[in-house]
Design a protein around this motif. Structure first.
Motif, mmCIF file in Angstrom:
data_model
loop_
_atom_site.group_PDB
_atom_site.id
_atom_site.type_symbol
_atom_site.label_atom_id
_atom_site.label_comp_id
_atom_site.label_asym_id
_atom_site.label_seq_id
_atom_site.Cartn_x
_atom_site.Cartn_y
_atom_site.Cartn_z
ATOM 1 N N HIS A 186 12.697 30.099 22.312
ATOM 2 C CA HIS A 186 13.237 30.900 21.209
ATOM 3 C C HIS A 186 12.553 30.549 19.881
ATOM 4 C CE1 HIS A 186 16.535 33.027 23.249
ATOM 5 N NE2 HIS A 186 16.579 31.969 24.035
ATOM 6 N N LEU A 187 12.214 29.274 19.709
ATOM 7 C CA LEU A 187 11.543 28.877 18.471
ATOM 8 C C LEU A 187 10.143 29.474 18.390
ATOM 9 C CD1 LEU A 187 11.464 27.229 15.875
ATOM 10 C CD2 LEU A 187 10.812 25.225 17.230
ATOM 11 N N LEU A 188 9.404 29.458 19.489
ATOM 12 C CA LEU A 188 8.052 30.012 19.488
ATOM 13 C C LEU A 188 8.062 31.517 19.236
ATOM 14 C CD1 LEU A 188 6.547 28.011 22.477
ATOM 15 C CD2 LEU A 188 5.834 27.856 20.088
ATOM 16 N N GLU A 189 9.099 32.181 19.725
ATOM 17 C CA GLU A 189 9.211 33.616 19.467
ATOM 18 C C GLU A 189 9.337 33.898 17.977
ATOM 19 O OE1 GLU A 189 11.680 37.457 21.238
ATOM 20 O OE2 GLU A 189 12.516 35.436 21.435
ATOM 21 N N ALA B 213 19.578 30.057 15.344
ATOM 22 C CA ALA B 213 19.253 28.637 15.240
ATOM 23 C C ALA B 213 17.746 28.420 15.228
ATOM 24 C CB ALA B 213 19.892 27.873 16.393
ATOM 25 N N ALA B 214 17.020 29.222 16.009
ATOM 26 C CA ALA B 214 15.562 29.104 16.035
ATOM 27 C C ALA B 214 14.947 29.516 14.697
ATOM 28 C CB ALA B 214 14.992 29.957 17.162
ATOM 29 N N ARG B 215 15.459 30.575 14.104
ATOM 30 C CA ARG B 215 14.932 31.009 12.807
ATOM 31 C C ARG B 215 15.190 29.948 11.742
ATOM 32 N NH1 ARG B 215 12.696 35.114 10.607
ATOM 33 N NH2 ARG B 215 12.713 36.228 12.593
ATOM 34 N N ARG B 216 16.347 29.306 11.802
ATOM 35 C CA ARG B 216 16.635 28.236 10.846
ATOM 36 C C ARG B 216 15.696 27.052 11.056
ATOM 37 N NH1 ARG B 216 21.482 27.702 12.113
ATOM 38 N NH2 ARG B 216 21.290 25.929 13.507
ATOM 39 N N ALA B 217 15.418 26.721 12.323
ATOM 40 C CA ALA B 217 14.520 25.607 12.620
ATOM 41 C C ALA B 217 13.085 25.912 12.207
ATOM 42 C CB ALA B 217 14.581 25.273 14.106
ATOM 43 N N ALA B 218 12.668 27.158 12.339
ATOM 44 C CA ALA B 218 11.287 27.528 11.990
ATOM 45 C C ALA B 218 11.043 27.461 10.493
ATOM 46 C CB ALA B 218 10.986 28.934 12.507
ATOM 47 N N GLY B 219 12.054 27.808 9.698
ATOM 48 C CA GLY B 219 11.916 27.735 8.247
ATOM 49 C C GLY B 219 10.745 28.543 7.733
ATOM 50 N N ARG B 220 9.924 27.925 6.909
ATOM 51 C CA ARG B 220 8.805 28.635 6.285
ATOM 52 C C ARG B 220 7.654 28.912 7.255
ATOM 53 N NH1 ARG B 220 4.706 25.051 4.609
ATOM 54 N NH2 ARG B 220 5.182 22.851 4.972
ATOM 55 N N ALA C 261 28.016 37.275 30.758
ATOM 56 C CA ALA C 261 29.079 37.971 30.043
ATOM 57 C C ALA C 261 28.961 37.798 28.532
ATOM 58 C CB ALA C 261 30.443 37.472 30.521
ATOM 59 N N ARG C 262 28.420 36.680 28.093
ATOM 60 C CA ARG C 262 28.304 36.387 26.656
ATOM 61 C C ARG C 262 26.858 36.507 26.186
ATOM 62 N NH1 ARG C 262 31.031 30.602 26.103
ATOM 63 N NH2 ARG C 262 30.487 30.963 23.919
ATOM 64 N N ARG C 263 26.078 37.343 26.847
ATOM 65 C CA ARG C 263 24.641 37.430 26.575
ATOM 66 C C ARG C 263 24.335 37.690 25.104
ATOM 67 N NH1 ARG C 263 20.093 38.147 29.390
ATOM 68 N NH2 ARG C 263 21.248 38.330 31.354
ATOM 69 N N ALA C 264 24.984 38.675 24.512
ATOM 70 C CA ALA C 264 24.687 39.022 23.118
ATOM 71 C C ALA C 264 25.021 37.864 22.184
ATOM 72 C CB ALA C 264 25.464 40.273 22.712
ATOM 73 N N GLU C 265 26.176 37.233 22.397
ATOM 74 C CA GLU C 265 26.595 36.118 21.546
ATOM 75 C C GLU C 265 25.634 34.934 21.662
ATOM 76 O OE1 GLU C 265 30.221 32.808 21.303
ATOM 77 O OE2 GLU C 265 30.122 34.265 22.944
ATOM 78 N N LEU C 266 25.311 34.533 22.898
ATOM 79 C CA LEU C 266 24.475 33.350 23.103
ATOM 80 C C LEU C 266 23.039 33.586 22.661
ATOM 81 C CD1 LEU C 266 25.801 32.250 26.619
ATOM 82 C CD2 LEU C 266 26.421 31.316 24.386
ATOM 83 N N THR C 267 22.493 34.754 22.993
ATOM 84 C CA THR C 267 21.119 35.052 22.588
ATOM 85 C C THR C 267 21.008 35.142 21.068
ATOM 86 O OG1 THR C 267 20.764 36.262 24.653
ATOM 87 C CG2 THR C 267 19.210 36.667 22.863
ATOM 88 N N GLY C 268 21.995 35.770 20.436
ATOM 89 C CA GLY C 268 21.989 35.862 18.979
ATOM 90 C C GLY C 268 22.092 34.500 18.317
#
Length: 493
Positions: A330-333, A286-293, A274-281
Motif C-alpha cells: 500500500h505504501l509503494l502504491e 495510513a500509507a499516505r500518511r507514512a509516505a508524507g512528502r 465483508a469490511r473490504r471498503a473500511e480496511l482498504t481505505g
C-alpha cells in the motif's frame, strides 16, 4: 565511477551496514528458520564486535531507524563500558542516549533501567541520565500505577528522594515504598488504585493493563469491562479489543501502517471481505500518511511481494513478514506516480486484502514478470522486492535473473532495484541477500521504507565509507536537533 577506497575502509563500511541491518530487523526472538537462542547469540556477537571496533558508529546507530530492542541494548552497552572512552566522547554518547530514551516506550525504558541495576552500573553519569528521564515524565503517578515495579527499581537505583508530605513526589514515594501509610491520595490514579481493591467502580478509572487484573479479581464479565474501560485505552489497546467492543470510535486509519496490516491479517477471510471498503481505505490512508512528502515521487514502481509459507513468521512474530509486505504494497502504491504501480505476489494472488502465507517462493519468476515493461512499453523506474530472500522455486533464479538483467539488459541502471528483507538471518549475521549486485536493507516497519532505500544505496558499492559516515553524522545532527533543516530521507536518484 568512484575511485576505489582502501580495503580497510570498505570492510568498515560493510561492517556498519551489516550491523544496521541487524539492528533494524533482529529482536532476539524466534524466526521461521532459526530459534530464539540462535538469534540472541548472533546479536550478542554483533553488538560486541561493533561496539569494540566501531564505537562511534555503535553510538551513532541510536539516531537511525533501529528497533527498540537493539536501541536498549546499545544504551546498556554504552553505559556498561563508559570507562573505555574519553570525557568528550562520553558527553556525546550521553546526549544520544538521552535523546533515544525520550523516544522509547516507557515500559521499554523501565525494563532497561532494571537491566542497568542488575548489571551493577551505578556511576554518577548513569544515575543522572536516569534521573533526568524520570524528571521529564509527564505524570510519574501514572507511571507508578502502570509500571510500578519499574518505577520502584529506578527510584531505588538513582536514590530518588521521596520525602513525606502531600506533594506529588512524596505521594509517589508513599505509594511505592510505604503502602498503607496514607488513608487516601490526592493523585486521582493513585487513589483509584487504592479504592479498586474493594470498589468495583474504581476499576474503570485505572490504565487498562492494570484494570484487567482488578476486573478478574472482582469477577467482572469481560465484555462489560471492556466497554467501560474503552475511554481510557490507548490506540493499540482499542485495536486489540475492537473485535469484542465493536466501538464506532476506533479509528483504524489513525493506526501505524504496519500495525494496521497485522490487525488486518489477524482477521478471518470472511471479515476481511465483508469490511473490504473500511480496511482498504484505512490502509490507504495510513500509507499516505507514512509516505508524507515522498508521495507520488517514485515514478513507475513494480514490486515483488513475498507471501510464501515462510512469511507466516513464528509464534513470537506471527505473520510479521507478511504484514510488512502488505504494508509496503500500500505504501509503494502511494509512493509511485498515480496509476504507475504494479504489485506482484509470489503466490500469484491479485487480491492483496486476502493474502495468506502459502506455498513456495518463486521469486525468480515474479522478478521476470516485474521487469517486463508496463503500459506504454516503459520499463519500471524502480523494482522493489520485499522478501526474506529464500528463493527456492527454483533456488537461486531471482539472483541470476537480476545479475543478467543488470549486466546485459540494463547496464545503465535505468531501473533502480532494491531488496528489503524483514527477517534477520542469524547464521549469516545479516539479512539474506539475493545477489551481490542488488542492494539489500533490513526492514521492520514499512513506514521506514523511504529512509531504508537511502541506506541500501551504500550497500550497492557505488558510494564509499566517506559518504556513509557523512550520512551517519547528518542523521546524528538531526537526531540531536543540531541541524534545523528538514530531516532528509531522500531516495536514490
Amino acid at each position: 565511477m568512484r575511485t576505489p577506497e582502501n580495503s580497510a575502509d570498505l570492510v568498515a563500511a560493510e561492517d556498519v551496514l551489516l550491523f544496521a541491518n541487524a539492528a533494524i530487523t533482529a529482536t532476539g526472538q524466534r524466526e521461521f528458520r532459526s530459534g530464539a537462542l540462535d538469534q540472541q547469540l548472533s546479536l550478542d556477537f554483533l553488538h560486541t564486535y561493533v561496539r569494540v571496533n566501531y564505537r562511534r558508529v555503535y553510538a551513532a546507530s541510536l539516531a537511525l531507524d533501529i528497533n527498540d530492542h537493539n536501541a536498549a541494548r546499545i544504551v546498556l552497552g554504552l553505559l556498561e563500558t563508559a570507562g573505555e572512552v574519553s570525557a568528550e566522547e562520553r558527553r556525546t554518547e550521553g546526549r544520544l542516549i538521552a535523546a533515544r530514551l525520550a523516544r522509547l516506550p516507557p515500559q521499554r525504558v523501565y525494563r532497561l533501567f532494571g537491566e542497568v541495576r542488575r548489571a551493577g552500573i551505578n556511576n554518577r553519569r548513569t544515575r543522572a541520565i536516569m534521573r533526568d528521564w524520570l524528571a521529564a515524565r509527564p505524570d510519574l503517578g501514572h507511571d507508578a500505577v502502570k509500571y510500578r515495579s519499574g518505577v520502584k527499581t529506578a527510584a531505588r537505583h538513582v536514590h530518588l528522594r521521596c520525602p513525606q508530605g502531600a506533594e506529588p513526589l512524596a505521594e509517589v514515594g508513599s505509594f511505592l515504598f510505604r503502602p498503607g501509610e496514607l488513608p487516601r491520595y490526592e493523585h486521582p490514579l493513585l487513589d483509584a488504585w487504592r479504592r479498586a481493591h474493594y470498589e468495583q467502580g474504581a476499576v474503570a478509572e485505572l490504565p487498562f493493563s492494570v484494570a484487567e487484573g482488578f476486573a478478574a479479581r472482582h469477577g467482572m464479565k469481560r465484555e462489560a469491562f471492556l466497554k467501560r474501560a474503552a475511554p481510557r485505552m490507548t490506540r493499540l489497546e482499542r485495536l486489540r479489543t475492537h473485535a469484542v467492543t465493536q466501538r464506532p470510535d476506533v479509528d483504524l486509519a489513525a493506526m501505524p501502517l504496519t500495525r494496521l496490516a497485522l490487525y488486518v491479517l489477524a482477521l478471518p477471510f470472511e471479515q476481511r471481505a465483508a469490511r473490504r471498503a473500511e480496511l482498504t481505505g484505512a490502509l490507504h490512508t495510513a500509507a499516505r500518511r507514512a509516505a508524507g512528502r515522498h508521495a507520488g515521487s517514485w515514478g513507475r514502481v513494480h514490486a515483488v511481494l513475498d507471501d510464501s509459507f515462510s512469511s507466516s513468521g513464528s509464534g513470537q512474530k506471527r505473520r510479521r513478514p507478511l504484514a510488512v509486505a502488505l504494508a509496503c504494497h500500500h505504501l509503494l502504491e502511494v509512493l509511485a506516480a498515480p496509476g504507475a504501480y504494479r504489485g506482484l505476489w509470489t503466490s500469484g494472488r491479485g487480491d492483496a486484502l486476502l493474502v495468506r502465507p502459502w506455498g513456495p517462493t518463486p521469486l525468480g519468476m515474479r522478478v521476470l514478470d516485474a521487469l517486463e515493461p508496463g503500459p506504454g512499453g516503459a520499463a519500471p523506474d524502480r523494482l522493489v522486492i520485499i522478501s526474506d530472500g529464500w528463493d527456492n522455486a527454483p533456488a537461486g533464479l531471482a539472483g541470476e535473473v537480476l545479475r543478467v538483467w543488470r549486466a546485459r539488459l540494463d547496464p545503465g541502471r535505468r531501473t533502480a532495484v532494491v531488496h528489503v528483507n524483514p527477517v534477520y538471518d542469524a547464521d549469516g549475521f545479516d539479512v539474506r541477500r539475493l545477489t551481490a549486485g542488488v542492494p539489500t536493507a533490513g526492514i521492520r516497519d514499512a513506514e521506514d521504507l523511504p529512509a531504508l532505500v537511502e541506506i541500501a544505496r551504500f550497500a550497492e558499492g557505488r558510494t564509499g565509507a566517506a559518504e556513509l559516515y557523512a550520512y551517519l553524522d547528518r542523521r546524528v545532527a538531526l537526531f540531536l536537533g543540531e541541524d534545523d533543516r528538514e530531516e532528509e530521507k531522500e531516495t536514490v536518484s
